[in-house]
Structure formats: C-alpha cells, structure tokens
Enzyme design. Sequence first.
Site, PDB file in Angstrom:
ATOM      1  N   ASN A  11       0.868  -1.187   0.000  1.00  0.00           N
ATOM      2  CA  ASN A  11       0.000   0.000   0.000  1.00  0.00           C
ATOM      3  C   ASN A  11       0.904   1.236   0.000  1.00  0.00           C
ATOM      4  OD1 ASN A  11      -1.835   2.031   0.470  1.00  0.00           O
ATOM      5  ND2 ASN A  11      -2.249   1.452   2.602  1.00  0.00           N
ATOM      6  N   GLU A 103      -6.951   4.776   7.856  1.00  0.00           N
ATOM      7  CA  GLU A 103      -6.707   6.191   7.576  1.00  0.00           C
ATOM      8  C   GLU A 103      -7.920   6.824   6.904  1.00  0.00           C
ATOM      9  OE1 GLU A 103      -2.989   5.748   5.506  1.00  0.00           O
ATOM     10  OE2 GLU A 103      -2.012   5.108   7.355  1.00  0.00           O
ATOM     11  N   GLU A 173      -5.501  -5.088  10.815  1.00  0.00           N
ATOM     12  CA  GLU A 173      -4.548  -3.988  10.926  1.00  0.00           C
ATOM     13  C   GLU A 173      -4.791  -3.200  12.213  1.00  0.00           C
ATOM     14  OE1 GLU A 173      -2.526  -2.894   7.063  1.00  0.00           O
ATOM     15  OE2 GLU A 173      -4.168  -1.498   7.340  1.00  0.00           O
ATOM     16  N   GLY A 179       2.341   2.105  10.811  1.00  0.00           N
ATOM     17  CA  GLY A 179       3.278   3.211  10.645  1.00  0.00           C
ATOM     18  C   GLY A 179       4.004   3.594  11.923  1.00  0.00           C
TER      19      GLY A 179
HETATM   20  C1  PEP Z   1      -0.874   0.193   6.191  1.00  0.00           C
HETATM   21  O1  PEP Z   1      -0.952   1.374   5.966  1.00  0.00           O
HETATM   22  O2  PEP Z   1      -1.782  -0.552   5.811  1.00  0.00           O
HETATM   23  C2  PEP Z   1       0.292  -0.316   6.902  1.00  0.00           C
HETATM   24  C3  PEP Z   1       0.258  -1.536   7.351  1.00  0.00           C
HETATM   25  O3  PEP Z   1       1.341   0.541   7.050  1.00  0.00           O
HETATM   26  P1  PEP Z   1       2.795   0.195   7.682  1.00  0.00           P
HETATM   27  O4  PEP Z   1       3.252  -1.084   7.074  1.00  0.00           O
HETATM   28  O5  PEP Z   1       3.651   1.344   7.289  1.00  0.00           O
HETATM   29  O6  PEP Z   1       2.605   0.075   9.150  1.00  0.00           O
END
Ligand code: PEP
Length: 260
Positions: A11, A103, A173, A179
């Site tokens: 992503n 997000e 998630e 992040g």
């Molecule tokens: C995401 O935005 O779906 C994500 C998992 O980001 P990151 O890997 O940067 O934590």
Amino acid sequence: MSARRPLVIGNWKMNLDFVEGLHLVQQLGVLMKNRPVEHVDVVVAAPFVDLRSVSSIVESERFAIALGAQHVNAHENGPHTGEISTSMLKRLNVEWVIVGHSERRMHYAMSEEIVRETLAAVVRAGQHAVLCVGEELSIRENATYHEHVTAQLTSALHGLEERFHDLVTVAYEPLWAIGTGVNATSDQVREMTTFLRAELHERSFTSAKVIYGGSVNSDNAASLIAESDIDGFLVGGASLKAESFYAILRACDDCYAVKR
Ligand code: PEP
C-alpha cells in the site's frame, strides 16, 4: 502441514508520483524476474494517478504483479467530484481494492455504512475487496478488541450475496501498529487470525484469506509469516522500496515452500 498461497499487498498510500512509481515497479519486476517468488500473489496498491503507467509497464514487461487501488467510490458514476468508480479502475486492470483502511475511516469520514457500500460495489464489479479491520490502542488496552473487529466485520459483510464471498480478503490492521514501527507480536497476530477465521466461517466466508498489516518489514516478515498462521501481509512503509518489499515477498515464498 499445509499452507495457503500467501498474498502480499503493497500500500503506497499518498507516496510516489507516477515516475517514481514506474521506477519502483521496474526495480521490483527485475528482482522478481531474477529470482521469482513463485508461490506468492503480489499486488501493488498505487495512488490513482500512478495506475495507468504502472499498469502499462506490468503488462508490457509481463511482471507477475497485480494492480490494486487504495480506495474507490461506491457509486457507478455521477456528481461525485474528485471521486473514482470501480469501472474506471477496471479499465486500468485494477483487480484489487483496499476497503475501509483505518486512515480513510479516521481522516475521511468513512463510516461503517460507506465501508459496506464500497465493499459491495467492489465485489459486484468482480474485483477483490481487501477489508481492513483493527482496533485502536485504547481498545486493545481495555481488552474489547474482539468485539470491535467483530462489529466491523459484521457491518461490512452484512447482506453480501454468497456468490461474492470468494472475492473478500480481510486485513487485520491494529491501528497501534500502523506506521509506528511497533508490529503486533506473532502471538497477537495468531490469536486474531484464528478469531477472524472463525468469525468468517460462521458467516460462510470459508475461503477468505486473513492477512496482517502493521509495521511489517524485511526484518520481521519471516517470523510473522512462519509463526502467525496468516495468509500474507498488507505492507505500507516497507513497500516503498523495491528491496524491502521484495525481501518480504521472499520470506513468504520460502515459508510457503517449507509448509506446503
Ligand atoms: C498500512 O498502511 O496498511 C500499513 C500496514 O502501514 P505500515 O506497514 O507502514 O505500518
């Protein structure tokens, strides 16, 4: 021991203009041609404006990479200034769409109702929907995260005709891991994967993959995929560099070869 074919989705979020995106896919494609990741389905979810050029290079170079979008509008067309429809994405060979990323839920008022409508629009268009669910830190700390993700799942999948069930993938998630550089532990991921699979089975989504996202990188991917009973990853930051994304693909490929 048997394993399901892993799925890894990069992503890119709002990163990489179309020239940078082309460059990254070119580098990734070369790495994948030199040493193929034969047992992994690879998807890149690029910004809308990158999709056409990324699609062209994937097609012309025959890279084993499928195209994804990070969001879509649930309407077919009409007065929705600034929005994009599933049919527009289909014309660009987009096969995967992320639905309800935290997000979008947090910063762009994506309600449970919009998540449900979007998911339905995606699968009715014949595309794969990657439904994101996950809890904030406060919810994890007060131990109500099972209820939280169950409510998200129930709402998003409500009323979806059975013939579309095969097109649904769920990404667990947890927001506290996105992040932040702090990934969920293998035990935490496994617990949620097992829980989500059971919830999905109950709703007759028997073949839905459950993937994990949250600070996955080239250092932790191998242990997470080996120990967590997941079907793959949704990767943010580490998907922005060909080497780190490729290392995650390799970890999944190697693990699948051992478990199969
Ligand atoms: C995401 O935005 O779906 C994500 C998992 O980001 P990151 O890997 O940067 O934590």
